[in-house]
Design a protein around this motif. Structure first.
Motif, PDB file in Angstrom:
ATOM      1  N   TYR A 222     -39.870   1.088  32.898  1.00  0.00           N
ATOM      2  CA  TYR A 222     -40.868   0.337  32.796  1.00  0.00           C
ATOM      3  C   TYR A 222     -41.897   0.884  31.696  1.00  0.00           C
ATOM      4  O   TYR A 222     -42.073   2.088  31.601  1.00  0.00           O
ATOM      5  CB  TYR A 222     -41.786   0.255  33.947  1.00  0.00           C
ATOM      6  CG  TYR A 222     -40.822  -0.744  35.171  1.00  0.00           C
ATOM      7  CD1 TYR A 222     -40.708  -1.764  35.316  1.00  0.00           C
ATOM      8  CD2 TYR A 222     -40.304   0.365  35.967  1.00  0.00           C
ATOM      9  CE1 TYR A 222     -39.997  -2.516  36.453  1.00  0.00           C
ATOM     10  CE2 TYR A 222     -39.392  -0.302  37.034  1.00  0.00           C
ATOM     11  CZ  TYR A 222     -39.447  -1.670  37.215  1.00  0.00           C
ATOM     12  OH  TYR A 222     -38.514  -2.034  38.227  1.00  0.00           O
ATOM     13  N   ARG A 229     -47.746  -7.597  24.489  1.00  0.00           N
ATOM     14  CA  ARG A 229     -47.888  -8.638  25.345  1.00  0.00           C
ATOM     15  C   ARG A 229     -47.864  -8.262  26.904  1.00  0.00           C
ATOM     16  O   ARG A 229     -47.650  -9.240  27.581  1.00  0.00           O
ATOM     17  CB  ARG A 229     -46.583  -9.723  25.003  1.00  0.00           C
ATOM     18  CG  ARG A 229     -46.563 -10.097  23.970  1.00  0.00           C
ATOM     19  CD  ARG A 229     -45.516 -11.168  23.725  1.00  0.00           C
ATOM     20  NE  ARG A 229     -44.233 -10.485  23.535  1.00  0.00           N
ATOM     21  CZ  ARG A 229     -43.158 -11.208  23.828  1.00  0.00           C
ATOM     22  NH1 ARG A 229     -43.140 -12.507  24.446  1.00  0.00           N
ATOM     23  NH2 ARG A 229     -42.048 -10.679  23.719  1.00  0.00           N
ATOM     24  N   LEU A 243     -39.335  -9.019  28.976  1.00  0.00           N
ATOM     25  CA  LEU A 243     -40.551  -8.950  29.348  1.00  0.00           C
ATOM     26  C   LEU A 243     -41.113  -9.156  30.969  1.00  0.00           C
ATOM     27  O   LEU A 243     -40.403  -9.958  31.386  1.00  0.00           O
ATOM     28  CB  LEU A 243     -41.509 -10.139  28.689  1.00  0.00           C
ATOM     29  CG  LEU A 243     -42.844 -10.147  28.715  1.00  0.00           C
ATOM     30  CD1 LEU A 243     -43.569  -9.043  28.148  1.00  0.00           C
ATOM     31  CD2 LEU A 243     -43.233 -11.488  28.008  1.00  0.00           C
ATOM     32  N   LEU A 244     -41.844  -8.383  31.496  1.00  0.00           N
ATOM     33  CA  LEU A 244     -42.121  -8.824  32.894  1.00  0.00           C
ATOM     34  C   LEU A 244     -42.771 -10.011  33.082  1.00  0.00           C
ATOM     35  O   LEU A 244     -43.691 -10.417  32.372  1.00  0.00           O
ATOM     36  CB  LEU A 244     -42.673  -7.423  33.381  1.00  0.00           C
ATOM     37  CG  LEU A 244     -42.100  -6.209  33.726  1.00  0.00           C
ATOM     38  CD1 LEU A 244     -42.990  -5.107  34.044  1.00  0.00           C
ATOM     39  CD2 LEU A 244     -40.793  -6.335  34.680  1.00  0.00           C
ATOM     40  N   PRO A 245     -42.646 -10.568  34.206  1.00  0.00           N
ATOM     41  CA  PRO A 245     -43.372 -11.963  34.519  1.00  0.00           C
ATOM     42  C   PRO A 245     -44.709 -11.720  34.811  1.00  0.00           C
ATOM     43  O   PRO A 245     -45.185 -10.628  35.142  1.00  0.00           O
ATOM     44  CB  PRO A 245     -42.682 -12.517  35.834  1.00  0.00           C
ATOM     45  CG  PRO A 245     -41.925 -11.167  36.402  1.00  0.00           C
ATOM     46  CD  PRO A 245     -41.635 -10.230  35.375  1.00  0.00           C
TER      47      PRO A 245
END
Length: 245
Positions: A222, A229, A243-245
């Protein structure tokens, strides 16, 4: 102040008021009731899950990162604006372990070999193979030497990820504000820092101020950014990112 949750984050309560500004928390891996707080004025320690706190060394140092020994709860490393400090007695005493006078941003202990420690700051990455007694710079291949994130594989002490970029403190109308500045993304080594390879994602030329490897899955990594972003995740050791939510 420090907040604590006992229901997985559904609710929070304040457990510490009046400490110097807190930059990092570390819970002992051998005693969940022991918590260390790195602050703008050294380290504070709680032995009762945050109910009470006592100030410890190194006094006058801004402690930004903490890393504990995986099996010995009395051993802890502290990255500070004056070098890297170490305790072997649960924080009762602290000694300068190395990198004297340097602004050290991050420290990480290899879970599979706790004699191997990595530290990163304004001057790149350093490695120790003797529990912090001696240190070697390992910067070949790094395109940017301001280190903002650092994580070691849970199964291989030679596999390390570093994030580049850091914060700058800007005076404005009598106050000082933190502002991130751009780095060069993430780098990875699989040979203990002899060589580094840049990893590419949407953050490739941005800051990467937080890096973590899943302790149960060495391929899952991670990354947290400030100028980009948000957060990203890789499930293949950094080859691809989402991209993590």
């Amino acid at each position: 102040e420090i907040l604590k949750s006992t229901d997985g984050g559904d609710s929070w309560s304040i457990v510490a008021i009046g400490l110097a500004p807190v930059a990092v928390l570390s819970v002992s891996r051998t005693d969940a009731g022991v918590v260390y707080a790195g602050t703008d004025d050294g380290i504070s320690r709680s032995a009762d899950g945050g109910t009470t706190w006592a100030s410890q060394g190194p006094p006058g140092r801004r402690v930004i990162s903490l890393a504990g020994h995986p099996t010995n709860g009395d051993v802890l490393y502290a990255a500070s604006d004056g070098g890297l400090y170490k305790t072997t007695d649960g924080g009762a005493t602290w000694t300068l372990s190395g990198l004297a006078g340097q602004d050290v941003h991050r420290v990480a202990v290899a879970p599979s070999d706790p004699q191997v420690i990595y530290a990163g700051g304004h001057n790149g990455v350093f490695r120790s193979t003797d529990g912090g007694a001696t240190w070697t710079a390992i910067n070949i291949g790094l395109g940017y030497l301001d280190i903002g994130g650092l994580a070691v594989s849970p199964i291989d002490p030679n596999t390390v990820y570093v994030g580049t970029g850091w914060w700058q403190w800007i005076p404005y109308h009598g106050h000082t504000y933190d502002q991130p500045f751009y780095g060069e993304g993430i780098y990875k080594t699989t040979d203990g820092g002899q060589h580094w390879v840049k990893l590419y994602g949407d953050f490739a030329d941005d800051d990467a101020l937080a890096v973590m490897v899943d302790p149960n899955d060495a391929g899952t990594v991670y990354v947290g950014t400030a100028c980009s972003r948000g957060g990203f995740r890789s499930t293949d050791g950094g080859l691809t990112w989402g991209l993590l939510p």
